[in-house]
Design a protein around this motif. Structure first.
Motif, mmCIF file in Angstrom:
data_model
loop_
_atom_site.group_PDB
_atom_site.id
_atom_site.type_symbol
_atom_site.label_atom_id
_atom_site.label_comp_id
_atom_site.label_asym_id
_atom_site.label_seq_id
_atom_site.Cartn_x
_atom_site.Cartn_y
_atom_site.Cartn_z
ATOM 1 N N LEU A 121 -6.525 7.836 -1.271
ATOM 2 C CA LEU A 121 -7.311 9.066 -1.302
ATOM 3 C C LEU A 121 -7.011 9.951 -0.090
ATOM 4 O O LEU A 121 -7.045 11.182 -0.191
ATOM 5 N N GLU A 122 -6.722 9.335 1.054
ATOM 6 C CA GLU A 122 -6.329 10.134 2.217
ATOM 7 C C GLU A 122 -4.982 10.801 1.972
ATOM 8 O O GLU A 122 -4.774 11.969 2.327
ATOM 9 N N ILE A 123 -4.064 10.071 1.349
ATOM 10 C CA ILE A 123 -2.754 10.632 1.025
ATOM 11 C C ILE A 123 -2.904 11.820 0.079
ATOM 12 O O ILE A 123 -2.255 12.866 0.254
ATOM 13 N N LEU A 124 -3.772 11.712 -0.914
ATOM 14 C CA LEU A 124 -3.972 12.795 -1.875
ATOM 15 C C LEU A 124 -4.630 14.002 -1.216
ATOM 16 O O LEU A 124 -4.234 15.152 -1.457
ATOM 17 N N LEU A 177 0.828 -1.197 0.000
ATOM 18 C CA LEU A 177 0.000 0.000 0.000
ATOM 19 C C LEU A 177 0.872 1.261 0.000
ATOM 20 O O LEU A 177 0.582 2.229 -0.704
ATOM 21 N N MET A 178 1.938 1.238 0.771
ATOM 22 C CA MET A 178 2.863 2.371 0.819
ATOM 23 C C MET A 178 3.476 2.643 -0.558
ATOM 24 O O MET A 178 3.543 3.797 -1.009
ATOM 25 N N LEU A 179 3.911 1.601 -1.241
ATOM 26 C CA LEU A 179 4.510 1.755 -2.570
ATOM 27 C C LEU A 179 3.481 2.263 -3.578
ATOM 28 O O LEU A 179 3.795 3.116 -4.420
ATOM 29 N N LEU A 180 2.264 1.739 -3.496
ATOM 30 C CA LEU A 180 1.191 2.205 -4.387
ATOM 31 C C LEU A 180 0.927 3.686 -4.164
ATOM 32 O O LEU A 180 0.766 4.456 -5.123
ATOM 33 N N ASN A 181 0.882 4.104 -2.902
ATOM 34 C CA ASN A 181 0.658 5.515 -2.585
ATOM 35 C C ASN A 181 1.758 6.401 -3.160
ATOM 36 O O ASN A 181 1.490 7.499 -3.666
ATOM 37 N N THR A 182 2.990 5.935 -3.086
ATOM 38 C CA THR A 182 4.122 6.702 -3.605
ATOM 39 C C THR A 182 3.991 6.916 -5.106
ATOM 40 O O THR A 182 4.195 8.026 -5.610
ATOM 41 N N LEU A 240 0.951 9.301 -5.814
ATOM 42 C CA LEU A 240 1.250 10.674 -5.397
ATOM 43 C C LEU A 240 2.197 11.356 -6.380
ATOM 44 O O LEU A 240 1.985 12.516 -6.768
ATOM 45 N N ARG A 241 3.223 10.654 -6.800
ATOM 46 C CA ARG A 241 4.180 11.235 -7.745
ATOM 47 C C ARG A 241 3.557 11.443 -9.121
ATOM 48 O O ARG A 241 3.930 12.353 -9.850
ATOM 49 N N ALA A 242 2.588 10.593 -9.473
ATOM 50 C CA ALA A 242 1.928 10.722 -10.776
ATOM 51 C C ALA A 242 1.009 11.940 -10.813
ATOM 52 O O ALA A 242 0.942 12.667 -11.814
ATOM 53 N N ILE A 243 0.315 12.205 -9.705
ATOM 54 C CA ILE A 243 -0.648 13.313 -9.664
ATOM 55 C C ILE A 243 0.021 14.622 -9.248
ATOM 56 O O ILE A 243 -0.335 15.704 -9.734
ATOM 57 N N PHE A 244 0.994 14.521 -8.350
ATOM 58 C CA PHE A 244 1.732 15.706 -7.902
ATOM 59 C C PHE A 244 3.222 15.501 -8.222
ATOM 60 O O PHE A 244 4.022 15.245 -7.315
ATOM 61 N N PRO A 245 3.604 15.595 -9.499
ATOM 62 C CA PRO A 245 4.996 15.296 -9.886
ATOM 63 C C PRO A 245 6.020 16.206 -9.219
ATOM 64 O O PRO A 245 7.165 15.800 -9.002
#
Length: 286
Positions: free
Chosen positions: A140-143, A50-55, A58-63
């Protein structure tokens, strides 16, 4: 040194993150606080996935990430510290403390608003606490957290180095205070005067809502004392307390990655921790 941190942001952050992760993982193995109730291999596999997926998301949406956004704000003279003249050390200190307070309020908001709780329940549904729990959050919480963070950065005009240091401190402290490490009470008593310790944060992951709605801090310990949400110890003690959400203790879905991603979208809202009332006045304990 500050120039190096700015120019090597990703390298610096990854080095610190994995160093703390390895150190806390080793400390948990050598000095565990509690016996785990779920297979560690299973939990680590899914929490880290889950941590890797979030990373990646996050980088894809907020490069540019938070630091890149801070640099853009500086170039556009957006925010308080990009408008006023102040020593760098002062602006860095004020911004780190301010961002920490904003994250505290965000955390409390995610507990109070039912729609946000659906997302945050993924974090609380973990049936054990260890270093991987500090990175177990729904994408979604991370975003949403990033949106709140960059809004705060824009208002503050936070220097790039302040943002990088804050991100490093926040992720490092999350790994530390979610870890299953036994810290001698005499040491814990003094450390928690400044920062959130594993024993202090463990109370927040109790199945009892009166305990779960306390100790919202991830880094500085002052916020919970300042806003009267500090609880020193769990009523049932650290060895007798139950971690997680009562309704999901027997739910096998909350262990696997697919279940974690789907949890907020189930027909029924993920249950809050039990809303029973404390029989002890734990807040008065140091």
């Amino acid at each position: 040194m500050l120039t190096y941190i700015e120019s090597q942001e990703l390298t610096f952050r990854l080095f610190v993150f994995f160093s703390i992760f390895a150190a806390m993982g080793l400390a948990e193995w050598l000095f565990p606080k509690r016996l785990l109730t779920v297979s560690k291999a299973k939990r680590w596999l899914n929490n880290i996935s889950l941590m890797l997926l979030n990373t990646v998301i996050l980088r894809a949406i907020f490069p540019l990430a938070a630091a890149g956004f801070a640099a853009w704000c500086a170039n556009q003279n957006i925010g308080l510290f990009n408008q006023v003249s102040a020593p760098l050390w002062l602006s860095v200190l004020v911004c780190i403390i301010s961002l920490d307070g904003i994250i505290w309020f965000q955390h409390r908001l995610f507990h109070k608003v039912p729609l946000l709780w659906r997302l945050h329940a993924v974090h609380h549904a973990d049936k054990d606490l260890d270093v991987t729990s500090g990175a177990r959050f729904h994408p979604l919480e991370i975003l949403l957290s990033m949106v709140i963070k960059i809004t705060a950065i824009a208002l503050l005009g936070a220097p790039v180095v302040a943002v990088i240091l804050f991100e490093v401190i926040l992720s490092g402290m999350a790994l530390f205070n979610h870890s299953n490490v036994a810290i001698p009470p005499a040491i814990d008593r003094w450390v928690r005067m400044l920062v959130v310790t594993p024993d202090m944060h463990r109370v927040h992951h109790s199945i009892h809502r009166y305990e779960s709605d306390s100790n919202f801090g991830f880094n500085l310990a002052i916020w919970d004392r300042l806003f009267h949400t500090y609880r020193a110890q769990p009523d049932e003690g650290h060895y007798g307390m139950t971690i997680g959400i009562k309704a999901h203790r027997e739910d096998q879905h909350v262990v696997w990655l697919t279940g974690l991603l789907a949890l907020p979208f189930r027909l029924f809202s993920p249950s809050r921790p039990d809303k029973s009332v404390s029989n002890k006045n734990s807040k008065k304990t140091p």
